[in-house]
Design a protein around this motif. Structure first.
Motif, PDB file in Angstrom:
ATOM      1  N   GLN A  38       0.726  -1.230  -0.009  1.00 42.83           N
ATOM      2  CA  GLN A  38       0.034  -0.021   0.007  1.00 42.83           C
ATOM      3  C   GLN A  38       0.982   1.326   0.137  1.00 42.83           C
ATOM      4  OE1 GLN A  38      -2.724  -1.779  -0.907  1.00 42.83           O
ATOM      5  NE2 GLN A  38      -3.836  -0.163   0.120  1.00 42.83           N
ATOM      6  N   LEU A  39       1.993   1.207   0.837  1.00 42.21           N
ATOM      7  CA  LEU A  39       2.912   2.264   0.632  1.00 42.21           C
ATOM      8  C   LEU A  39       3.552   2.561  -0.634  1.00 42.21           C
ATOM      9  CD1 LEU A  39       4.314   4.746   2.233  1.00 42.21           C
ATOM     10  CD2 LEU A  39       5.980   3.051   3.039  1.00 42.21           C
ATOM     11  N   GLY A  40       3.986   1.503  -1.228  1.00 40.00           N
ATOM     12  CA  GLY A  40       4.687   1.583  -2.488  1.00 40.00           C
ATOM     13  C   GLY A  40       3.654   2.440  -3.500  1.00 40.00           C
ATOM     14  N   GLU A  41       2.224   1.843  -3.449  1.00 44.95           N
ATOM     15  CA  GLU A  41       1.132   2.392  -4.561  1.00 44.95           C
ATOM     16  C   GLU A  41       0.727   3.678  -4.159  1.00 44.95           C
ATOM     17  OE1 GLU A  41      -2.073  -0.543  -4.415  1.00 44.95           O
ATOM     18  OE2 GLU A  41      -0.785  -2.177  -5.563  1.00 44.95           O
ATOM     19  N   ALA A  42       0.977   4.145  -2.815  1.00 39.93           N
ATOM     20  CA  ALA A  42       0.506   5.425  -2.268  1.00 39.93           C
ATOM     21  C   ALA A  42       1.569   6.451  -2.923  1.00 39.93           C
ATOM     22  CB  ALA A  42       0.446   5.389  -0.869  1.00 39.93           C
ATOM     23  N   ALA A  43       2.999   6.160  -2.901  1.00 41.28           N
ATOM     24  CA  ALA A  43       3.853   6.934  -3.373  1.00 41.28           C
ATOM     25  C   ALA A  43       3.786   6.958  -5.058  1.00 41.28           C
ATOM     26  CB  ALA A  43       5.314   6.192  -3.135  1.00 41.28           C
ATOM     27  N   LYS A  44       3.482   6.052  -5.520  1.00 42.06           N
ATOM     28  CA  LYS A  44       3.441   6.151  -6.988  1.00 42.06           C
ATOM     29  C   LYS A  44       1.929   6.835  -7.326  1.00 42.06           C
ATOM     30  CE  LYS A  44       5.687   2.046  -8.484  1.00 42.06           C
ATOM     31  NZ  LYS A  44       5.588   0.636  -9.112  1.00 42.06           N
ATOM     32  N   LEU A  45       1.069   6.846  -6.608  1.00 42.59           N
ATOM     33  CA  LEU A  45      -0.285   7.694  -6.862  1.00 42.59           C
ATOM     34  C   LEU A  45       0.006   9.221  -6.440  1.00 42.59           C
ATOM     35  CD1 LEU A  45      -3.172   8.000  -7.393  1.00 42.59           C
ATOM     36  CD2 LEU A  45      -3.745   7.514  -5.228  1.00 42.59           C
ATOM     37  N   TYR A  46       0.998   9.474  -5.425  1.00 43.08           N
ATOM     38  CA  TYR A  46       1.235  10.698  -5.089  1.00 43.08           C
ATOM     39  C   TYR A  46       2.121  11.407  -6.456  1.00 43.08           C
ATOM     40  CZ  TYR A  46       3.159  14.884  -2.912  1.00 43.08           C
ATOM     41  OH  TYR A  46       3.370  16.161  -2.404  1.00 43.08           O
ATOM     42  N   ALA A  47       3.051  10.512  -7.112  1.00 45.35           N
ATOM     43  CA  ALA A  47       3.736  11.061  -8.104  1.00 45.35           C
ATOM     44  C   ALA A  47       2.770  11.323  -9.301  1.00 45.35           C
ATOM     45  CB  ALA A  47       4.832   9.759  -8.412  1.00 45.35           C
ATOM     46  N   LYS A  48       1.734  10.724  -9.350  1.00 40.98           N
ATOM     47  CA  LYS A  48       0.732  10.648 -10.419  1.00 40.98           C
ATOM     48  C   LYS A  48      -0.212  12.034 -10.231  1.00 40.98           C
ATOM     49  CE  LYS A  48      -3.402   8.412 -12.396  1.00 40.98           C
ATOM     50  NZ  LYS A  48      -4.387   7.253 -12.245  1.00 40.98           N
ATOM     51  N   MET A  49      -0.518  12.212  -9.068  1.00 39.00           N
ATOM     52  CA  MET A  49      -0.901  13.421  -8.777  1.00 39.00           C
ATOM     53  C   MET A  49      -0.357  14.461  -9.236  1.00 39.00           C
ATOM     54  SD  MET A  49      -2.369  12.361  -5.000  1.00 39.00           S
ATOM     55  CE  MET A  49      -2.770  14.046  -4.351  1.00 39.00           C
ATOM     56  N   ILE A  50       0.898  14.575  -8.866  1.00 37.73           N
ATOM     57  CA  ILE A  50       1.675  15.775  -9.408  1.00 37.73           C
ATOM     58  C   ILE A  50       2.021  15.778 -10.835  1.00 37.73           C
ATOM     59  CG2 ILE A  50       4.423  16.173  -9.169  1.00 37.73           C
ATOM     60  CD1 ILE A  50       4.493  15.051  -6.364  1.00 37.73           C
ATOM     61  N   TYR A 308      -1.923   1.609   6.161  1.00 35.37           N
ATOM     62  CA  TYR A 308      -2.185   1.616   7.619  1.00 35.37           C
ATOM     63  C   TYR A 308      -0.910   1.572   8.324  1.00 35.37           C
ATOM     64  CZ  TYR A 308      -7.036   0.857   7.085  1.00 35.37           C
ATOM     65  OH  TYR A 308      -8.377   1.170   6.677  1.00 35.37           O
ATOM     66  N   ALA A 309      -0.436   2.745   8.816  1.00 39.53           N
ATOM     67  CA  ALA A 309       1.024   2.844   9.109  1.00 39.53           C
ATOM     68  C   ALA A 309       1.232   4.070  10.090  1.00 39.53           C
ATOM     69  CB  ALA A 309       1.924   2.699   7.978  1.00 39.53           C
ATOM     70  N   ASP A 310       2.184   4.285  10.741  1.00 36.83           N
ATOM     71  CA  ASP A 310       2.620   5.465  11.432  1.00 36.83           C
ATOM     72  C   ASP A 310       2.989   6.482  10.393  1.00 36.83           C
ATOM     73  OD1 ASP A 310       3.673   7.483  12.648  1.00 36.83           O
ATOM     74  OD2 ASP A 310       4.619   6.285  14.470  1.00 36.83           O
ATOM     75  N   ALA A 311       2.463   7.754  10.367  1.00 38.74           N
ATOM     76  CA  ALA A 311       2.892   8.605   9.551  1.00 38.74           C
ATOM     77  C   ALA A 311       4.184   9.054   9.468  1.00 38.74           C
ATOM     78  CB  ALA A 311       1.895   9.962   9.428  1.00 38.74           C
ATOM     79  N   THR A 312       4.859   8.974  10.658  1.00 41.16           N
ATOM     80  CA  THR A 312       6.163   9.467  11.143  1.00 41.16           C
ATOM     81  C   THR A 312       7.039   8.446  10.398  1.00 41.16           C
ATOM     82  OG1 THR A 312       6.325   8.250  12.927  1.00 41.16           O
ATOM     83  CG2 THR A 312       5.698  10.721  13.028  1.00 41.16           C
ATOM     84  N   ILE A 313       6.623   7.291   9.988  1.00 40.99           N
ATOM     85  CA  ILE A 313       7.453   6.140   9.382  1.00 40.99           C
ATOM     86  C   ILE A 313       7.194   6.323   7.718  1.00 40.99           C
ATOM     87  CG2 ILE A 313       8.036   3.779   8.923  1.00 40.99           C
ATOM     88  CD1 ILE A 313       6.965   3.390  11.675  1.00 40.99           C
ATOM     89  N   ALA A 314       5.916   6.324   7.447  1.00 43.94           N
ATOM     90  CA  ALA A 314       5.515   6.385   5.939  1.00 43.94           C
ATOM     91  C   ALA A 314       5.695   7.457   5.314  1.00 43.94           C
ATOM     92  CB  ALA A 314       3.996   5.767   5.864  1.00 43.94           C
ATOM     93  N   PHE A 315       5.429   8.685   5.613  1.00 39.34           N
ATOM     94  CA  PHE A 315       5.299   9.889   5.089  1.00 39.34           C
ATOM     95  C   PHE A 315       6.881  10.500   4.594  1.00 39.34           C
ATOM     96  CE2 PHE A 315       5.791  14.478   5.395  1.00 39.34           C
ATOM     97  CZ  PHE A 315       5.124  14.818   3.942  1.00 39.34           C
ATOM     98  N   PRO A 316       7.939  10.279   5.273  1.00 38.51           N
ATOM     99  CA  PRO A 316       9.200  10.392   4.538  1.00 38.51           C
ATOM    100  C   PRO A 316       9.540   9.828   3.339  1.00 38.51           C
ATOM    101  CG  PRO A 316       9.329  10.357   7.055  1.00 38.51           C
ATOM    102  CD  PRO A 316       8.085   9.821   6.592  1.00 38.51           C
TER     103      PRO A 316
END
Length: 354
Positions: A38-50, A308-316
């Motif tokens: 999910q984190l990998g897909e979220a990172a790619k989706l953020y790149a897509k948004m940009i 589903y993760a701690d944002a201090t870990i996943a967000f950076p």
């Protein structure tokens, strides 16, 4: 999309190498399973948004700036990867400590808070803030800042935060250590979703007791936020945690459709990083799919990812992936356009009602 088949991608036998970059690490996550995937897909989706030129809202729950994350927010603003922000008041208040060189230190979570109180140490989990040198000093800065400002006139929290950013940029010792100063420079609106639930509002109290009144226009603020969505070709949210900032951003869709009788359908993309459970009925854990039933998001199945993760870990990890793979975007400078966006929404609504 029908997922009831055996046509998915093969899961590789993952190898880690000493020379791997953040792009490689995100690909490792995306090829795996569970919340790593999910984190990998979220990172790619953020790149897509940009890449799609979407108008991107960052929502920040809790207190993320005391752990230094204001620096990450600042970088995303300066690269054009965040166009507007909804946050708690805590993130604005505590961010200002860094700009004014007020001490914030690593402490410990396994302590006796009776002892800390006697020593004048305020604790946020394992972060220590000095009561006199930091909190009281910050309170004095805030009180002086608003002594003659926003009195006897209506205002939004975006106007208030823009003013904080201006003063910080012009007068703070380290203005480069403030995402508010960067938001001011790049005309990124910063809204405080529950301004009364913060030290910022508490610091207005001393002036109120002296007869000075502050008229917070929360209805205009709500309409401005809906107008940002209304005036965007594509729109998305990156949510750190849940809480009121999450819902404030997501309710832009229902404001347009449920209240103003439009059929816009909500956000095109949403990424949520949360550790809250969905089964308790709380907003922080509410799934993005549930949000579709309210018209908060366009599609319940595509371009929505929950980690589903701690944002201090996943967000950076997510942020660094975007910084490493995406070119800088021209700032949208939404703060300067808020009045124009508002009037466009107002005009269309009134014309539709004739």
């Amino acid at each position: 999309m029908d997922h009831h088949n055996f046509h998915g991608k093969n899961i590789p036998h993952i190898e880690l190498k000493p020379n791997m970059k953040i792009e490689d690490v995100v690909e490792v996550f995306a090829q795996s399973g569970y919340n790593g995937r999910q984190l990998g897909e979220a990172a790619k989706l953020y790149a897509k948004m940009i890449d799609d030129g979407a108008t991107i809202c960052l929502t920040i729950a809790g207190a993320m700036t005391p752990v230094g994350f204001g620096g990450i927010f600042k970088t995303l603003i300066e690269r054009g990867f965040v166009d507007w922000i909804i946050t708690t008041g805590a993130n604005v208040y505590h961010e200002d400590h860094f700009a004014h060189k007020l001490p914030v230190k690593q402490g410990h979570f396994d302590v006796d808070d009776m002892v800390l109180y006697e020593k004048g140490i305020v604790r946020i989990r394992d972060v220590y803030i000095d009561f006199e040198k930091t909190m009281k000093a910050e309170d004095k800065i805030m009180q002086n800042m608003f002594k003659e400002k926003f009195i006897d006139k209506s205002f939004t929290s975006a106007e208030l935060c823009n003013f904080i950013g201006k003063i910080t940029k012009e007068k703070a010792k380290n203005p480069e250590k403030s995402f508010l100063a960067s938001a001011y420079k790049y005309d990124v609106p910063v809204y405080i979703s529950t301004i009364g639930d913060s030290s910022i509002a508490m610091n207005l109290a001393v002036h109120r007791l002296r007869g000075k009144e502050y008229n917070f226009d929360f209805v205009k603020e709500l309409l401005e936020q809906a107008a940002i969505l209304y005036n965007s070709k594509k729109s998305g949210i990156l949510e750190l945690g849940g809480g009121v900032p999450k819902n404030t951003a997501q309710q832009t869709g229902p404001t347009l459709d449920q209240i103003l009788d439009r059929e816009d359908g909500g956000q095109d993309y949403i990424i949520q990083i949360t550790d809250a459970r969905p089964d308790t009925g709380g907003l922080s854990g509410a799934t993005l799919q549930e949000g579709k039933s309210w018209g908060k998001v366009q599609d319940a199945h595509e371009d929505v990812v929950t980690v589903y993760a701690d944002a201090t870990i996943a967000f950076p990890i997510l942020a660094l992936y975007a910084i490493s793979t995406q070119k800088k975007r021209k700032p949208k400078r939404i703060f300067k356009d808020l009045d124009k966006f508002y009037k466009k929404l107002q005009s269309d609504y009134l014309n539709n009602k004739k």
